[in-house]
Design an enzyme around this catalytic site. Structure first.
Site, PDB file in Angstrom:
ATOM      1  N   GLN A 129       0.851  -1.177   0.000  1.00 25.27           N
ATOM      2  CA  GLN A 129       0.000   0.000   0.000  1.00 25.27           C
ATOM      3  C   GLN A 129       0.884   1.223   0.000  1.00 25.27           C
ATOM      4  OE1 GLN A 129      -2.270  -0.651   3.421  1.00 25.27           O
ATOM      5  NE2 GLN A 129      -3.761  -1.979   2.412  1.00 25.27           N
ATOM      6  N   ARG A 130       0.842   1.919  -1.077  1.00 26.26           N
ATOM      7  CA  ARG A 130       1.744   3.055  -1.207  1.00 26.26           C
ATOM      8  C   ARG A 130       1.054   4.133  -1.992  1.00 26.26           C
ATOM      9  NH1 ARG A 130       6.288   1.199  -4.508  1.00 26.26           N
ATOM     10  NH2 ARG A 130       5.835  -0.804  -3.609  1.00 26.26           N
ATOM     11  N   THR A 131       1.041   5.323  -1.509  1.00 26.81           N
ATOM     12  CA  THR A 131       0.560   6.410  -2.363  1.00 26.81           C
ATOM     13  C   THR A 131       1.758   6.933  -3.131  1.00 26.81           C
ATOM     14  OG1 THR A 131       0.866   7.894  -0.520  1.00 26.81           O
ATOM     15  CG2 THR A 131      -1.350   7.131  -0.946  1.00 26.81           C
ATOM     16  N   GLN A 132       1.465   7.474  -4.235  1.00 27.60           N
ATOM     17  CA  GLN A 132       2.532   7.979  -5.076  1.00 27.60           C
ATOM     18  C   GLN A 132       2.230   9.399  -5.461  1.00 27.60           C
ATOM     19  OE1 GLN A 132       2.857   5.726  -8.555  1.00 27.60           O
ATOM     20  NE2 GLN A 132       4.482   4.420  -7.811  1.00 27.60           N
ATOM     21  N   TYR A 133       3.230  10.128  -5.703  1.00 24.26           N
ATOM     22  CA  TYR A 133       3.053  11.472  -6.240  1.00 24.26           C
ATOM     23  C   TYR A 133       3.862  11.575  -7.510  1.00 24.26           C
ATOM     24  CZ  TYR A 133       1.766  11.928  -1.381  1.00 24.26           C
ATOM     25  OH  TYR A 133       1.206  11.717  -0.154  1.00 24.26           O
TER      26      TYR A 133
END
Lengths: 276, 338
Positions: B114-118
């Site tokens: 689970q990783r948000t990315q920008y």
């Protein structure tokens, strides 16, 4: 072929450079009842002899739909055939899911052949005892392939496998030059004739055979019994008995001759897979 | 049946009590409501846990706090965290979760995918249209680093195999990753060495699967892609977004192109555009984007793919007009120092 000390293991070569277990597996294919396939540029037909063990039982299924554009007819150990059909269906579905496009038959038979090859090179496995006639479509039209237990595959204009297939092959060899431009119905008719050859005098009815077609614009489908019977009646009435009488004479000429034929053909078939 | 609703329509905790002999077992079914819709989705987490039952004895205030501002993803995390600290004081557990409003620490502490990315370096719109002989695509060559136009020679249109052309907007490094995937795909396709090849439709679907699968792992490739090509006389033009939304159309665009270019295309696109007309139409759209999209640069490439093959033009610039009266002496009517 006689029993010898090099035939226990599939992973043992004979001094002559043969893998006997693989060759024995191909013998198993010859024990199965006949299956034939033929193709034109746009259509491919698979037909097989379906004899039930007894009046009480149902017929063994030998033709499987693999996808809308591919079908397979098997001869030999039907259980192995069923498992391989399931594998083929799975491959087709996965390809269709990823690419929204039908799996080209040329690629499917290579994958199938690679799968069969694995079993010829593992000591804890045995070769699949089933020969597969795979008929289907590609970008370039209709194709017919034969997949061997040895892991080889060949493309054919027409072919027959299983017991008494030599009679069908003889018939097909006479007619195959017309096949590329045949119409769909002519192709089916030729298939039925070829099946009749393998029956050797027995009456051809739709209860002993199964016919299936696939073509450009026509999804793979197995023809219904009534349709097949109608087609059989159609060409028997038109009186094309000549091929039947000739082959009947051939068969009558000698069980030995036929056996020798089979034997000779068998020897030939043995050599062929090992060639490549 | 106990139903407790999170205050901000995010979490619905349903619990069932079963009594068997003396032990009370409970099942907690956590469903989540998407932020936009109010329909409850299917259960995403089912927990059968005795100590969770103890938790249910807590006051409703705690549940509501639990419900606030945690969406589906974090609720999964909460349950995992909870199970790992099953025997600890229930209040303590909740206090922890409630107080750590910082979403990303909750998420990243799990250590799974689970990783948000920008996005960092991004390309802006790509426009694609079908024309008489095939597909035309246009994209500028800018790579923005936030609001800075950092790179001005980024090629965002690339060939894929014999029959297809891909254009990408969004994170440039993810686009490069996609190109590596496609390279391998085409390589294996060529290695078959039979008469078959992957056409634009197949490549489009492959990309859809890739984008959607990454999105499901909460690790998207931050791109919107335009995929076009011609095979066996059939023209194909499609689009895939970073969350796996995909469709096929006569003209597609990404990003700002959807708002600024597609209305023009809806009015002026025709089935039988010639090459020159198509280029003019694309240039009209790109000029509009140049005026109005702040991340656009005045250096673009136009690519054409037909049955015969693919060409990507050399970069060039559009002529722009700035001689409007309102631009002369713009501060003449302004008050104050601005």
């Amino acid at each position: 072929m006689f029993r010898n000390q090099y035939d226990t293991d599939v992973t043992t070569w004979s001094p002559a450079g043969r893998l006997f277990q693989v060759e024995y597996a191909m013998e198993a294919v010859k024990q199965g009842s006949a299956a034939i396939g033929l193709r034109s540029k746009t259509h491919a037909v698979l037909a097989c002899v379906n004899k039930a063990n007894s009046e009480l039982s149902s017929h063994q299924r030998k033709i499987f739909k693999v996808d809308d554009h591919i079908g397979v007819a098997i001869a030999g150990l039907t259980a192995d055939g069923r498992v391989l059909s399931r594998y083929m269906r799975s491959e087709c579905i996965n390809y269709g899911y990823t690419y929204e496009s039908p799996l080209p038959i040329g690629r499917l038979v290579v994958q199938l052949a690679d799968k069969a090859q694995v079993c010829t090179q593992r000591s804890w496995k045995r070769p699949y005892g089933v020969g597969l006639l795979v008929a289907g479509l590609d970008e370039s039209g209709a194709h017919l392939y034969y997949n061997c237990p040895s892991g080889n595959y060949f493309e054919y204009q027409a072919f027959a496998i299983g017991s008494r297939s030599q009679a069908a092959k003889t018939y097909l060899e006479r007619k195959f030059e017309n096949f590329p431009d045949s119409s769909r119905d002519d192709l089916i008719k030729d298939a039925l004739f070829a099946i009749r050859e393998t029956l050797q005098g027995e009456k051809l009815t739709s209860s002993v055979c199964t016919v299936s077609v696939v073509g450009v614009g026509e999804a793979f489908n197995i023809l219904g019994q009534k349709t097949v019977q109608a087609l059989i009646n159609e060409f028997e009435i038109s009186g094309e008995e000549a091929p039947a009488t000739v082959s009947a004479a051939e068969e009558a000429a000698g069980g030995d001759a036929a056996a020798a034929d089979q034997g000779g053909a068998a020897a030939e078939e043995e050599a062929a897979p090992m060639d490549i | 049946m106990y139903t407790l609703l999170g205050e901000e329509l995010n979490l619905q905790i349903t619990s069932h009590f079963h009594s068997s002999q003396q032990k009370l077992r409970s099942t907690i079914v956590i469903t989540s409501r998407g932020c936009r819709s109010s329909k409850p989705s299917s259960p995403i987490f089912r927990v059968d846990c005795e100590s969770v039952f103890d938790l249910l004895k807590l006051s409703t205030v705690d549940y509501q706090s639990l419900g606030i501002s945690y969406h589906a993803m974090s609720c999964h995390v909460i349950m995992k965290k909870f199970l790992s600290r099953k025997q600890s004081e229930e209040n303590g557990v909740f206090a922890d979760m409630v107080s750590s409003q910082n979403e990303s620490s909750l998420l990243s502490s799990e250590g799974d995918s689970q990783r948000t990315q920008y996005p960092y370096v991004t390309g802006t719109s790509v426009i694609g249209i079908k024309y008489k002989d095939g597909i035309l695509m246009a994209a500028d060559m800018g790579g923005s680093y936030g609001s800075t136009i950092r790179y001005k020679s980024v090629e965002r249109l690339k060939q894929v195999g014999k029959h297809s052309l891909i254009g990408a907007s969004g994170e440039i490094s993810d686009f490069q990753e996609i190109l590596r995937y496609l390279d391998e795909l085409i390589l294996h396709d060529n290695m078959w060495d039979d008469g078959n090849s992957l056409g634009p439709k197949e490549v489009h679907n492959y990309l859809t699967r890739v984008m959607y699968n990454r999105r499901n792992k909460f690790d998207p490739l931050w791109n919107s892609l335009v995929l076009g090509g011609v095979k066996n006389g059939q023209k194909y033009l499609g689009s895939v977004s970073m969350i796996g939304v995909h469709f096929e159309d006569d003209h597609v665009a990404t990003g700002f192109g959807n708002h600024l270019a597609r209305p023009i295309l809806r009015e002026e696109w025709r089935e039988d555009l010639t090459f020159e007309e198509g280029v003019k139409l694309l240039e009209k759209c790109m000029r509009n984007l140049l005026y109005r999209d702040r991340s656009a640069v005045n250096k673009l490439q136009i690519a054409k793919i037909t049955e015969e093959g693919l060409t990507i033009s050399e970069p060039y610039s559009l002529k722009t007009y700035w001689n409007f009266a309102a631009f002369k002496n713009p501060t003449v009517g302004a008050e104050g120092s601005w």
